[in-house]
Design a protein around this motif. Structure first.
Motif, PDB file in Angstrom:
ATOM      1  N   LYS A 169       0.836  -1.193   0.000  1.00 20.53           N
ATOM      2  CA  LYS A 169       0.000   0.000   0.000  1.00 20.53           C
ATOM      3  C   LYS A 169       0.877   1.250   0.000  1.00 20.53           C
ATOM      4  O   LYS A 169       1.844   1.345   0.755  1.00 20.53           O
ATOM      5  CB  LYS A 169      -0.911  -0.007   1.221  1.00 20.53           C
ATOM      6  CG  LYS A 169      -1.933  -1.143   1.192  1.00 20.53           C
ATOM      7  CD  LYS A 169      -2.844  -1.089   2.393  1.00 20.53           C
ATOM      8  CE  LYS A 169      -3.883  -2.216   2.340  1.00 20.53           C
ATOM      9  NZ  LYS A 169      -4.786  -2.185   3.532  1.00 20.53           N
ATOM     10  N   ASP A 224       0.471   4.165   1.124  1.00 25.84           N
ATOM     11  CA  ASP A 224       0.564   4.942   2.361  1.00 25.84           C
ATOM     12  C   ASP A 224       1.343   4.231   3.468  1.00 25.84           C
ATOM     13  O   ASP A 224       1.502   4.770   4.560  1.00 25.84           O
ATOM     14  CB  ASP A 224      -0.829   5.322   2.863  1.00 25.84           C
ATOM     15  CG  ASP A 224      -1.708   4.097   3.156  1.00 25.84           C
ATOM     16  OD1 ASP A 224      -1.204   2.959   3.025  1.00 25.84           O
ATOM     17  OD2 ASP A 224      -2.886   4.295   3.499  1.00 25.84           O
ATOM     18  N   SER A 225       1.840   3.013   3.156  1.00 23.53           N
ATOM     19  CA  SER A 225       2.609   2.267   4.162  1.00 23.53           C
ATOM     20  C   SER A 225       4.099   2.241   3.857  1.00 23.53           C
ATOM     21  O   SER A 225       4.871   1.591   4.565  1.00 23.53           O
ATOM     22  CB  SER A 225       2.099   0.822   4.246  1.00 23.53           C
ATOM     23  OG  SER A 225       2.449   0.091   3.061  1.00 23.53           O
ATOM     24  N   ARG A 268       7.981   2.761   3.591  1.00 21.04           N
ATOM     25  CA  ARG A 268       9.060   3.272   4.427  1.00 21.04           C
ATOM     26  C   ARG A 268       9.977   4.152   3.580  1.00 21.04           C
ATOM     27  O   ARG A 268       9.917   4.161   2.354  1.00 21.04           O
ATOM     28  CB  ARG A 268       9.872   2.118   5.027  1.00 21.04           C
ATOM     29  CG  ARG A 268       9.047   1.104   5.795  1.00 21.04           C
ATOM     30  CD  ARG A 268       9.973   0.161   6.566  1.00 21.04           C
ATOM     31  NE  ARG A 268      10.963  -0.467   5.698  1.00 21.04           N
ATOM     32  CZ  ARG A 268      10.874  -1.708   5.232  1.00 21.04           C
ATOM     33  NH1 ARG A 268       9.818  -2.457   5.522  1.00 21.04           N
ATOM     34  NH2 ARG A 268      11.825  -2.211   4.467  1.00 21.04           N
ATOM     35  N   ARG A 276       9.167  -7.068   0.694  1.00 23.27           N
ATOM     36  CA  ARG A 276       8.717  -7.277   2.068  1.00 23.27           C
ATOM     37  C   ARG A 276       8.602  -8.769   2.387  1.00 23.27           C
ATOM     38  O   ARG A 276       8.903  -9.199   3.497  1.00 23.27           O
ATOM     39  CB  ARG A 276       7.378  -6.580   2.290  1.00 23.27           C
ATOM     40  CG  ARG A 276       7.496  -5.067   2.318  1.00 23.27           C
ATOM     41  CD  ARG A 276       6.153  -4.406   2.576  1.00 23.27           C
ATOM     42  NE  ARG A 276       6.276  -2.950   2.657  1.00 23.27           N
ATOM     43  CZ  ARG A 276       5.253  -2.124   2.888  1.00 23.27           C
ATOM     44  NH1 ARG A 276       4.024  -2.623   3.070  1.00 23.27           N
ATOM     45  NH2 ARG A 276       5.458  -0.818   2.945  1.00 23.27           N
TER      46      ARG A 276
END
Length: 498
Positions: free
Chosen positions: A245, A247-248, A250, A271
């Motif tokens: 996503k 908005d997630s 890093r 990930r």
């Protein structure tokens, strides 16, 4: 003009193709003849198990575009590079008379896997070729011989003592060099000695720590005229999964997307790597040509501290004696007390190294270092001479293994009496209890007081001192830890005497 002839098994026409293998005729619209032949003739088994023509993926295409006579490839896993090199060298073997191709894998199992790929290339050639110029007179485990062309293709393992011996090699592929067993440097030197002056060579591997044969080859490649190829994991089209996503994200993930154009699906795959591989992700799926070495292989000491100190020592002054066996930085000063710590070995031309570290007792500063293949009497004499030079220093001999003999010679032959005693016994005993403690003490000093260490040789050993799969902290395969252990003993005894 390129016609595509030569696929009917006629040796003369195949040889004509061999002369233009790396050319890019207009008729092929930018492809080389080699790439055309790979797509036309060679079959590979892809990830889903199907057999398909070999068409260059992004990583294979980049290697082919930048390939030189001598190459080294640093890559993520399963990029298809070994298959591509096998294909290139197979085509050269069956189109250039008198060719010997040798592929060297890190294990026998890996060698067998590469040979199965090459067998598949041959099995799916047109029948006219298999029955004509590319007929085999021998096809046993790891070897194909093509008598009509006087050519041969071999696949061996790096552990094979006869690999490359007595041969003249035209094409050499060394696979997963970072994982070669035993003395990889000597094995590679022997293979290179067998490579013809005009021969083509490719070394390739995933990273396995900032040490050893492959790491050193990568570091000096450009100065030696070797083309470097770095192939990160995102070049493989299959390395995608459920999109992360937006908005997630890093900061490091955003940086990768900005710099390398990665997609959210690739970040999702990354990930998954972090969850599955944890500390090994950088080793198996390289992202940066420098950091991937440092992040692979579990050094027990702080790598940043070691490398920072190594940079500081690039212009350090020292006195080298006895062909570099004895290094001296700081001479003995009147009124100062010193300690000489000795890590013993069997000695002899083929034996392990023995090492002695001289430190000043109050500060722990390294003053001199001895390392050589010395027998027990030679080591006792060299140690006594060092101790006398440094104001009659306290001598601490590790009494494990050959240490008892060195202690006996120091006392009985050299008449040196200032010897460290532990309890009622002379010498230091390294045990399952004392070993972790003294290594931890050395590790703390490397971070807190790196300026006390003067030896690049010692720091290089610290860099290759790793935690193995068994959980034991020791020198990486093919490396040494004699200077490390002698210094760890020296600093442990210094703390004890405070």
């Amino acid at each position: 003009m390129f016609t595509g002839r030569g696929l009917d098994g006629d040796a003369d026409e195949l040889i004509e193709l061999g002369r233009i293998l790396d050319q890019r005729p207009p008729a092929l619209h930018g492809q080389s003849v080699m790439q055309f032949l790979a797509e036309t003739l060679l079959m590979v088994r892809v990830r889903d198990g199907d057999l398909r023509p070999l068409r260059a993926n992004a990583a294979q295409q980049r290697f082919e575009e930048r390939r030189a006579q001598h190459n080294i490839v640093l890559k993520a896993r399963q990029m298809g590079i070994s298959t591509w090199i096998a294909a290139r060298f197979f085509l050269k073997t069956i189109t250039v008379p008198g060719t010997l191709t040798v592929q060297v894998a890190h294990t026998r199992e890996a060698a067998e896997s590469i040979f199965r790929t090459v067998q598949r290339f041959w099995m799916h050639l047109p029948e006219a070729m298999r029955e004509g110029a590319v007929r085999r007179s021998r096809a046993n485990a790891g070897q194909m011989v093509f008598p009509a062309l006087d050519s041969e293709f071999r696949v061996v393992s790096a552990g094979d003592e006869s690999a490359g011996r007595g041969l003249t090699i035209q094409n050499l592929h060394c696979s997963e060099v970072a994982r070669w067993p035993d003395d990889a440097v000597a094995t590679l030197a022997g293979l290179r000695a067998a490579l013809a002056p005009e021969g083509e060579c490719v070394l390739e591997s995933t990273p396995n720590g900032a040490w050893g044969c492959f790491y050193e080859e990568w570091q000096r490649a450009e100065s030696m005229g070797v083309a470097r190829h770095f192939l990160p994991w995102w070049m493989e089209e299959a390395y995608r999964s459920q999109a992360a996503k937006a908005d997630s994200l890093r900061e490091d993930e955003r940086a990768l997307m900005d710099v390398h154009g990665l997609t959210l699906e690739q970040i999702g795959f990354r990930r998954g790597l972090e969850a599955s591989y944890r500390g090994l992700a950088a080793q198996e799926y390289a992202e940066d040509a420098e950091r991937c070495f440092r992040q692979s292989g579990e050094c027990i000491f702080d790598v940043d501290a070691i490398e920072a100190r190594l940079r500081e020592l690039e212009s350090s002054q020292l006195r080298a004696e006895k062909n570099g066996t004895l290094l001296t930085w700081l001479p003995a000063l009147a009124g100062k007390r010193y300690l000489v710590a000795v890590d013993t070995a069997g000695g002899g031309a083929e034996g392990d190294y023995a090492a002695a570290q001289v430190i000043e007792l109050t500060t722990g500063v390294q003053c001199a270092e001895l390392r050589g293949r010395l027998g027990t009497l030679e080591l006792a004499r060299a140690t006594a001479a060092l101790a006398k030079e440094y104001n009659g220093a306290l001598v601490v001999v590790e009494r494990n293994n050959h240490g008892a003999g060195v202690i006996a010679y120091l006392d009985g032959v050299e008449k040196y009496r200032n010897l460290y005693e532990q309890g009622e016994q002379t010498g230091w005993l390294t045990t399952a209890v004392t070993r972790p403690a003294m290594l931890a003490q050395l590790g703390a000093l490397l971070v807190e007081r790196p300026e006390i260490f003067q030896s690049r040789r010692l720091l290089a050993e610290c860099r290759t001192f790793v935690r193995t799969r068994s959980g034991r902290a020791e020198a990486a395969s093919g490396e040494h830890d004699d200077c490390v252990m002698a210094m760890a003993i020296a600093q442990a005894v210094r703390v004890e005497l405070k």
